[in-house]
Scaffold this active site. Structure first.
Site, mmCIF file in Angstrom:
data_model
loop_
_atom_site.group_PDB
_atom_site.id
_atom_site.type_symbol
_atom_site.label_atom_id
_atom_site.label_comp_id
_atom_site.label_asym_id
_atom_site.label_seq_id
_atom_site.Cartn_x
_atom_site.Cartn_y
_atom_site.Cartn_z
ATOM 1 N N TYR A 1 4.951 -7.979 20.913
ATOM 2 C CA TYR A 1 5.214 -7.299 21.943
ATOM 3 C C TYR A 1 5.937 -8.519 23.720
ATOM 4 O O TYR A 1 6.349 -9.747 23.189
ATOM 5 C CB TYR A 1 4.375 -7.825 23.366
ATOM 6 C CG TYR A 1 3.195 -7.074 22.420
ATOM 7 C CD1 TYR A 1 2.951 -5.731 22.589
ATOM 8 C CD2 TYR A 1 1.815 -7.398 21.447
ATOM 9 C CE1 TYR A 1 1.983 -5.042 21.507
ATOM 10 C CE2 TYR A 1 0.603 -6.598 21.066
ATOM 11 C CZ TYR A 1 0.923 -5.132 21.407
ATOM 12 O OH TYR A 1 0.005 -3.988 20.710
ATOM 13 N N MET B 1 -3.706 -9.545 19.308
ATOM 14 C CA MET B 1 -4.394 -9.863 19.462
ATOM 15 C C MET B 1 -4.873 -10.446 18.054
ATOM 16 O O MET B 1 -6.241 -11.560 18.103
ATOM 17 C CB MET B 1 -5.639 -8.209 19.975
ATOM 18 C CG MET B 1 -7.274 -8.500 20.020
ATOM 19 S SD MET B 1 -7.263 -7.094 20.211
ATOM 20 C CE MET B 1 -7.409 -6.741 21.595
ATOM 21 N N LYS C 1 -23.740 -28.706 21.771
ATOM 22 C CA LYS C 1 -23.022 -27.081 22.677
ATOM 23 C C LYS C 1 -22.863 -26.495 22.213
ATOM 24 O O LYS C 1 -21.417 -26.356 21.165
ATOM 25 C CB LYS C 1 -23.567 -27.350 23.644
ATOM 26 C CG LYS C 1 -22.089 -28.535 24.051
ATOM 27 C CD LYS C 1 -22.629 -29.033 25.334
ATOM 28 C CE LYS C 1 -21.192 -30.319 26.066
ATOM 29 N NZ LYS C 1 -21.050 -30.439 27.264
HETATM 30 C C1 LIG Z 1 -20.609 -32.035 26.707
HETATM 31 C C2 LIG Z 1 -21.185 -32.791 28.014
HETATM 32 C C3 LIG Z 1 -21.522 -34.050 26.555
HETATM 33 C C4 LIG Z 1 -20.658 -34.176 25.981
HETATM 34 O O1 LIG Z 1 -18.745 -34.641 26.336
HETATM 35 P P1 LIG Z 1 -18.132 -34.884 25.377
HETATM 36 O O2 LIG Z 1 -16.872 -34.958 26.334
HETATM 37 O O3 LIG Z 1 -17.521 -33.604 24.022
HETATM 38 O O4 LIG Z 1 -18.484 -36.385 24.849
HETATM 39 C C5 LIG Z 1 -22.423 -34.907 28.058
HETATM 40 N N1 LIG Z 1 -22.994 -34.454 28.547
HETATM 41 C C6 LIG Z 1 -22.840 -33.695 29.233
HETATM 42 C C7 LIG Z 1 -23.541 -33.380 30.357
HETATM 43 C C8 LIG Z 1 -22.079 -32.503 28.853
HETATM 44 O O5 LIG Z 1 -22.479 -31.919 29.988
#
Ligand SMILES: *Cc1c(COP(=O)(O)O)cnc(C)c1O
Length: 384
Positions: free
Chosen positions: A276, A324, A36
């Protein structure tokens, strides 16, 4: 986007980590790597290809579009969708063969409707049932898991292929958190039993991400879902220390470097304020290197003060507020080791020449490596 501000993905290190994890996990346990958020910033298609070659059965994504991207790039492994969608997206589950996590009568009911109009044949499409055992995010409760499994399997085109839960404090070693994790595990097993009691095969049962896998090896069940360790970072420091104390070793290599170049060197007298808010001023005559990277690239504002960057093997402090698109570094007066256009490494694996890892930045910014890696929005990524 500045061309010299780039991230580099070390593909051999991803392969190394995935192979290490494969060896670490019980041989009969299936592997699902979380890809992801573009594989935590590491290129989801690249990571998925490496995972397929390393024998990983599942890839986990957070949105239908992430799944579609993988399919359009020829990925054949099973894709597990960890988040929920809306009804408009559901037919894409079938079209692109993306296995959804489901729960609730409304969601499953909607999916049944969409599947009934999509499939004209006898197809039984696999879904996983999400169980909430304490995360308070998505999932049915253990008591209702049996009924939801019945609803799935009594439909014409869906079938239960697995069950997942997610642990909320598996990265903590405090006794009360350990107890919470144990309770979650018990609750999940109860949910699985409730499904079995209805005469339904629960399929592939899975409760662990990286931290759970490291801290509770006995909870691997049928499949584990590591994410962050695939990219070379322990979920947190505690886990790494704990593992070492128990004599376990899981060697990991960071897989991404963030780099830029010195685009100006300014000579300033003592007492000149920089950036800044005028939060920092030169304590003496010194030279300031300007870097074309800022918080819009993912170099979080809260990394300064504290952040150092590596130029030709030495670290120098970022001074004043990170802007930025730019930030400033105190390189000292007439420093022969830093020249205009020199390469600067913000963090990365050893072979990038970096002296920082994403964990170092995370600590400075009071966050976790996950956020440091996934926030590199405007940065072009090359494969090394
Ligand atoms: C993101 C996620 C993982 C992986 O998590 P890590 O901590 O990066 O190993 C596994 N299961 C679910 C449901 C997640 O959302």
């Amino acid at each position: 986007m500045n061309r010299c501000t780039r991230a580099f993905i070390y593909k051999d290190n991803i392969k190394f980590n995935l192979e290490q994890i494969r060896k670490y996990v019980n041989p009969s346990v299936k592997l699902c790597v979380a890809v992801k958020a573009d594989a935590y910033g590491h290129n989801a298609v690249l990571t998925s290809k490496i995972a397929e070659e390393a024998g990983y059965e599942y890839l986990a994504v957070a949105s239908v579009d992430e799944g579609i991207e993988l399919r359009k790039n020829g990925i054949k492994a099973k894709i597990l969708l960890l988040s929920l969608s809306t009804p408009e997206e559901m037919s894409d589950f079938f079209k692109y063969d993306i296995t959804p996590l489901v729960f609730s009568h409304e969601y499953i009911g909607e999916l049944i409707k969409v599947s009934d109009s999509y499939f004209k044949d006898q197809t039984k499409f696999e879904v996983f049932l999400a169980v909430d055992t304490g995360m308070g995010r998505i999932g049915t409760y253990p008591e209702t898991a049996g009924d939801e499994a019945v609803l799935i399997n009594s439909s014409a085109h869906l079938k239960l292929a697995g069950m997942c839960t997610h642990l909320a404090v598996s990265d903590s070693l405090s006794p009360s958190d350990q107890e919470f994790t144990d309770d979650q595990f018990k609750a999940f097993k109860l949910a699985v039993e409730n499904v079995r009691a209805k005469g339904i095969d629960p399929g592939i049962c899975s409760c662990e991400a990286s931290a759970g896998l490291l801290n509770n090896p006995e909870m691997q069940m049928d499949m584990v879902r590591p994410g962050i360790i695939a990219y070379g970072y322990y979920p947190d420091e505690i886990t790494e220390k704990y593992l070492k104390s128990k004599g376990f070793s899981l060697k990991l290599k960071p897989c991404l470097s963030l780099e830029t170049k010195v685009v100006a060197i300014r000579s300033f007298p003592a007492g000149k304020s920089v950036s800044y808010g005028r939060t920092w001023e030169t304590p003496c005559d010194t030279d300031i290197a300007v870097l074309p990277i800022g918080y819009a690239d993912g170099l979080l504002r809260r990394f300064s003060p504290g952040l150092t960057v590596t130029i030709n093997g030495k670290n120098y402090p970022v001074v004043g507020r990170i802007c930025m698109d730019q930030c400033m570094v105190d390189i000292g007066k007439n420093n022969p080791d830093v020249k205009l256009w020199d390469r600067v490494v913000i963090f990365g694996p050893e072979e990038s020449g970096a002296l920082n890892t994403a964990d170092v930045l995370a600590k400075i910014g009071n966050t976790i490596s996950y956020e440091v890696l996934t926030c590199l929005k405007r940065v072009e990524k090359d494969i090394r």
